[in-house]
Design a protein around this motif. Sequence first.
Motif, short mmCIF file in Angstrom:
data_model
loop_
_atom_site.label_atom_id
_atom_site.label_comp_id
_atom_site.label_asym_id
_atom_site.label_seq_id
_atom_site.Cartn_x
_atom_site.Cartn_y
_atom_site.Cartn_z
N GLY A 59 -16.44 -0.45 20.68
CA GLY A 59 -16.50 -1.87 20.59
C GLY A 59 -14.91 -2.62 20.62
N GLY A 60 -14.08 -1.97 21.07
CA GLY A 60 -12.82 -2.70 21.34
C GLY A 60 -11.98 -2.44 20.24
N ALA A 61 -12.42 -1.48 19.25
CA ALA A 61 -11.58 -1.49 17.95
C ALA A 61 -10.22 -1.05 18.27
N LYS A 62 -9.27 -1.37 17.40
CA LYS A 62 -7.80 -1.06 17.64
C LYS A 62 -7.23 0.25 16.97
N VAL A 63 -8.18 0.68 15.90
CA VAL A 63 -7.84 1.78 15.15
C VAL A 63 -9.21 2.54 14.65
N ALA A 64 -9.07 3.84 14.67
CA ALA A 64 -10.11 4.44 13.92
C ALA A 64 -9.88 4.79 12.48
N VAL A 65 -10.64 4.83 11.50
CA VAL A 65 -10.27 4.90 10.12
C VAL A 65 -11.15 5.92 9.87
N ALA A 66 -10.48 7.22 9.62
CA ALA A 66 -11.56 8.44 9.25
C ALA A 66 -11.25 8.95 7.62
N LEU A 67 -11.96 8.39 6.81
CA LEU A 67 -11.77 8.73 5.43
C LEU A 67 -12.45 10.14 5.05
N ILE A 125 -7.04 -2.71 5.00
CA ILE A 125 -7.51 -2.45 6.20
C ILE A 125 -8.65 -3.29 6.60
N ALA A 126 -9.58 -3.82 5.74
CA ALA A 126 -10.50 -4.88 6.06
C ALA A 126 -10.24 -6.07 6.40
N SER A 127 -8.97 -6.36 5.92
CA SER A 127 -8.36 -7.67 6.49
C SER A 127 -8.01 -7.77 7.89
N HIS A 128 -8.19 -7.03 8.50
CA HIS A 128 -7.80 -6.76 9.86
C HIS A 128 -8.97 -6.80 10.94
N ASP A 129 -8.67 -7.44 12.21
CA ASP A 129 -9.84 -7.26 13.18
C ASP A 129 -9.64 -6.05 13.80
N GLY A 130 -10.69 -5.48 14.62
CA GLY A 130 -10.76 -4.41 15.35
C GLY A 130 -10.58 -3.05 14.55
N ARG A 155 -0.49 2.35 3.26
CA ARG A 155 -0.54 1.40 4.14
C ARG A 155 0.44 1.42 5.04
N ASP A 156 1.62 1.77 5.16
CA ASP A 156 2.34 2.11 6.06
C ASP A 156 1.86 2.84 7.11
N GLU A 157 1.23 4.11 6.64
CA GLU A 157 0.67 5.00 7.62
C GLU A 157 -0.53 4.26 8.65
N PHE A 158 -1.40 3.39 7.79
CA PHE A 158 -2.39 2.57 8.42
C PHE A 158 -1.74 1.65 9.46
N ASP A 159 -0.88 1.03 8.90
CA ASP A 159 -0.12 -0.22 9.87
C ASP A 159 0.31 0.43 11.15
N LEU A 160 0.99 1.59 11.51
CA LEU A 160 1.45 1.98 12.29
C LEU A 160 0.38 2.56 13.23
N ALA A 161 -0.54 3.06 12.39
CA ALA A 161 -1.82 3.65 13.38
C ALA A 161 -2.45 2.53 14.13
N LEU A 162 -2.66 1.29 13.25
CA LEU A 162 -3.16 0.01 14.00
C LEU A 162 -2.16 -0.36 15.10
N ALA A 163 -0.93 -0.22 14.97
CA ALA A 163 0.05 -0.81 15.99
C ALA A 163 0.10 -0.03 17.15
N GLU A 164 -0.25 1.38 17.04
CA GLU A 164 -0.25 2.39 18.35
C GLU A 164 -1.65 2.60 18.64
N GLY A 165 -2.80 2.12 18.03
CA GLY A 165 -4.02 2.27 18.74
C GLY A 165 -4.44 3.58 18.41
N GLY A 166 -4.24 4.42 17.30
CA GLY A 166 -4.42 5.73 17.18
C GLY A 166 -5.47 5.92 15.79
N LEU A 167 -5.36 6.94 15.41
CA LEU A 167 -6.19 7.39 14.23
C LEU A 167 -5.53 7.46 12.81
N PHE A 168 -6.25 6.96 11.95
CA PHE A 168 -5.76 6.85 10.43
C PHE A 168 -6.67 7.70 9.63
N GLN A 169 -6.15 8.75 9.26
CA GLN A 169 -6.99 9.68 8.53
C GLN A 169 -6.52 10.12 7.14
#
Length: 296
Positions: A32-40, A271-276, A233-247
């Motif tokens: 869906g064009g998401a910018k980051v995958a969040v795998a909890l 996390i939910a405050s961001h698009d993608g 939060r910092d781990e997620f923010d950089l995963a988002l910036a890089e277009g990668g995985l946040f696990q």
Amino acid sequence: MTEPWQWSEQTWRDHVGRVRAGRPLRPESWPGGAKVAVALSFDSDHETLALRDGHVLPGKLSQGEYGSRVGVPRVLKLLERFGAPSTFFVPAVSALLHDGEAQSYVDAGHEVALHGWIHEINAQLPPSAERELTFRAADTLERLTGTRPVGIRTPSWDFSETTLPIIRELGLAYDSSLMADDDCYELLADGEPTGVVELPVEWIRDDAPYFTMNRFGSQRPYTPPRGVLSIWRDEFDLALAEGGLFQLTMHPHVIGHRSRIALLTELLEHIASHDGIWFATHAQVADYVSEPAASG
């Protein structure tokens, strides 16, 4: 027995090359064009941590029971609020002790994956025992949930020389026990591609190192919950910036306490405050990055 400094070059190269990171599997884009995958993920260890070590008195067992009795309901409620399908790695003994719990994960849209039989330490087992326990655990979880697990997280992230061959024999799609990257990669066995996807973990992104307590040992909580929130939060923010995985790796008996579920709530709000954002199970991530079009 020779010391490591006495090894031949071939010896240390063989050790290093036995299980290695292969091709990177970060896709060009997420569904869906998401910018980051969040795998909890949540390791529902419950009483097995005590039982594995032969501790059978009520004290330590009650700490594990808290995970099922209090932690799991809080976690499931929070995941429902954010519409976040997640993965529960469940020792088979935990699933058997808590009737219906594993099925409740599936009913809520989550994945149930392998996490050993009784949270055994693989490297301390004979190869035949590790294989038998892993297959027994897979059969048990399939019987309890109606679905055959497609992924594994080894107990304590303990990966023996036998583990990868067992994973391949079981036909599993992914592992989530190793640490060679931030993003997914393919596992190599002695330099050969296996087709097994690795969703890498890290102690930085695990709740247990920050919050566990052992009154007879040296383990003490040393980071306040909001401090852990800042790290994650910092781990997620950089995963988002890089277009990668946040696990993330969490445990119901750890993250489920009031002051700690609060930090997870704040993190998910961030996390939910961001698009993608693509919330996905580990199986969904592994399936997506395995598609040729996804990884280019």
